[in-house]
Scaffold this motif. Structure first.
Motif, short mmCIF file in Angstrom:
data_model
loop_
_atom_site.label_atom_id
_atom_site.label_comp_id
_atom_site.label_asym_id
_atom_site.label_seq_id
_atom_site.Cartn_x
_atom_site.Cartn_y
_atom_site.Cartn_z
N MET A 113 0.56 -1.27 -0.06
CA MET A 113 0.55 -0.31 -0.15
C MET A 113 0.52 1.56 0.24
O MET A 113 1.92 1.73 0.66
N THR A 114 0.31 2.59 -0.76
CA THR A 114 0.98 3.47 -1.01
C THR A 114 0.53 4.44 0.22
O THR A 114 -0.11 4.76 -0.30
N GLU A 115 0.87 4.82 0.84
CA GLU A 115 0.56 5.89 1.51
C GLU A 115 1.01 7.26 1.16
O GLU A 115 1.16 8.08 -0.40
N ALA A 116 -0.78 7.41 1.80
CA ALA A 116 -1.09 8.73 0.92
C ALA A 116 0.23 10.11 0.94
O ALA A 116 0.45 11.44 0.85
N PHE A 117 0.92 10.58 1.78
CA PHE A 117 1.88 11.71 2.90
C PHE A 117 3.43 10.54 3.40
O PHE A 117 3.32 9.64 3.52
N ASP A 118 4.42 11.61 3.50
CA ASP A 118 6.24 10.94 3.88
C ASP A 118 5.19 11.46 5.42
O ASP A 118 5.36 13.05 5.43
N VAL A 119 5.65 11.23 6.29
CA VAL A 119 5.29 11.48 7.60
C VAL A 119 6.91 12.58 7.84
O VAL A 119 6.29 13.10 8.72
N VAL A 120 7.54 12.49 7.50
CA VAL A 120 8.90 13.32 8.07
C VAL A 120 8.45 15.02 7.45
O VAL A 120 8.66 15.82 7.58
N ASP A 121 7.25 15.23 6.38
CA ASP A 121 7.35 16.06 5.56
C ASP A 121 5.59 16.69 6.35
O ASP A 121 5.66 18.22 6.81
N VAL A 122 5.33 15.64 7.45
CA VAL A 122 3.85 16.38 7.97
C VAL A 122 5.02 17.05 8.75
O VAL A 122 4.58 17.85 9.83
N ILE A 123 5.85 16.24 9.60
CA ILE A 123 6.27 16.77 10.88
C ILE A 123 7.14 18.21 10.74
O ILE A 123 6.94 18.78 11.58
#
Length: 427
Positions: A1-11
């Motif tokens: 499954m491809t995730e919608a976002f990169d968590v590092v970008d969110v942080i």
């Protein structure tokens, strides 16, 4: 499954004081609940929120994402209105115990999904478990039966309600990110909205023994939570109440149950009675009964009848003797004067050190441990007169408890200013 976002970008977005989008928030809460986002990453995001805050839209989206992480309850099948109360936690705060039966005696359902104590604040479930036979675990079907028949339930919240909150709170607890208004508000309100009650009264504590130490902080938290509730269709109001001094004359599990029963019998300390009646009036007003005479229900036995039914419905014996500590120790006045300081935090920590609370969620608590206050704030005291009695089953705890308790008590020559118990209401 491809995730919608990169968590590092969110942080990074929140680290750099930018707004998180609704999509980013929905994804990161879901991904953390699924285990895709790691603890260290969510800890970093929590700290970014702690330092940089969130706006109202972000808090609404964060709260909704936590609600969406689990189940939602509904009380639509009940024949009576529902109203709940939540306290942000304090010392000697046994208000839930008399409040639920008092409100339910007017034909209102009061589903109180409560928690256990951690640190210096007591947990309602720990208090009630000092009653022989009483059980905190209630199935959803049984909970609905009790609400329909008796009106009041105090039970452990099911693991299915806002599971993201449980996971995030455990992380906040060990990363110094607990006392953030956006995170506190969304944590409390995600559970309360998922619980499905129609109306909610929030008791937001202010003072040394509370999360919020000053009135401005407490007001901001209260307004944030009221807004979250109203936005979700839950009629919500908040009361800002004092927690510089412990509530009532007892701190600790069985001791507080005893005092709650005294209130239900028409007696008890005046501050516990005042706050119980104030919150009950607010709850009943939200439930459509603005003229309910709550003081009369405490005096004529209706509230006590509801208490006995509530305890019995969860396996407890309302007539059973409460457990008593094997060891006690008195702290007496060293001089004549007035009690000018009775610090809630100091006495809360002292009660915890006596065994009434826990440092970790899995720690056991002593039903019998705690503190009994004989001479309250503002009262005159003579040298040698008892101020407090410490209770515990493990006497080697007395020394550490006394260190903090004695530091929290002062005696002066002039009577101090009267305590203001209820500061204001937020609608």
């Amino acid at each position: 499954m491809t995730e919608a976002f990169d968590v590092v970008d969110v942080i990074r977005t929140k680290r750099d004081c930018q707004e998180l989008s609704p999509e980013q928030i929905a994804w990161v809460i879901d991904a953390y609940t699924r285990g895709v986002v790691g603890d260290e990453q969510m800890a970093a995001l929590n700290m970014a929120v702690f330092l940089n805050g969130m706006n109202r839209r972000e808090i609404v989206d964060w709260t909704q994402a936590m609600i969406n992480s689990g189940d939602k309850m509904s009380f639509d099948s009940l024949s009576k209105p529902t109203v709940d109360k939540h306290s942000t936690g304090g010392v000697g705060d046994k208000i839930t115990l008399p409040l639920g039966p008092l409100v339910s005696s007017f034909g209102v359902a009061v589903p109180q999904l409560s928690g256990r104590g951690l640190g210096h604040t007591g947990g309602t479930l720990d208090k009630l478990e000092s009653i022989p036979g009483w059980k905190a675990e209630v199935s959803n079907s049984r909970l609905m039966e009790i609400l329909e028949d008796n009106g009041a339930v105090v039970a452990a919240a099911g693991a299915g309600l806002a599971p993201a909150d449980k996971k995030i709170y455990a992380l906040r607890d060990i990363t110094a990110t607990v006392d953030s208004i956006p995170l506190i508000a969304s944590s409390i309100m995600s559970k309360k909205i998922a619980e499905g009650t129609s109306a909610l009264v929030l008791d937001v504590k202010v003072g040394s023994g509370a999360f919020m130490k000053d009135l401005d902080q407490a007001r901001e938290l209260a307004q944030t939570m009221v807004d979250l509730g109203e936005d979700a269709g839950v009629r919500t109001r908040a009361v800002l109440s004092d927690m510089t001094i412990p509530l009532g004359r007892t701190i600790g599990n069985a001791l507080e149950v005893r005092e709650a029963v005294e209130v239900l019998a028409g007696g008890g300390p005046s501050d516990v009675v005042e706050l119980t009646c104030a919150l009950a009036s607010d709850m009943l007003e939200l439930a459509g009964m603005p003229d309910a005479d709550v003081a009369a229900a405490l005096q004529d036995g209706r509230a006590m009848d509801s208490w006995r039914a509530m305890i019995s419905a969860q396996g407890g014996d309302p007539d059973a003797a409460l457990p008593q500590a094997q060891h006690t120790h008195d702290i007496c006045a060293s001089q004549d004067g007035y009690i000018t300081k009775l610090d809630a935090l100091a006495l809360g920590v002292g009660s915890w050190r006596l065994g009434a609370g826990r440092a970790r969620k899995e720690d056991p608590v002593q039903a019998t441990a705690g503190i009994e206050i004989h001479t309250g704030y503002g009262e005159k005291v003579s040298r040698g007169q008892k101020i407090v009695t410490l209770h515990t089953d493990t006497p080697d705890r007395f020394e550490r408890a006394m260190e903090v308790i004695t530091a929290g008590i002062d005696i002066g020559m002039e009577k101090p200013a009267e305590r203001i118990l209820i500061h204001e209401r937020i609608y």
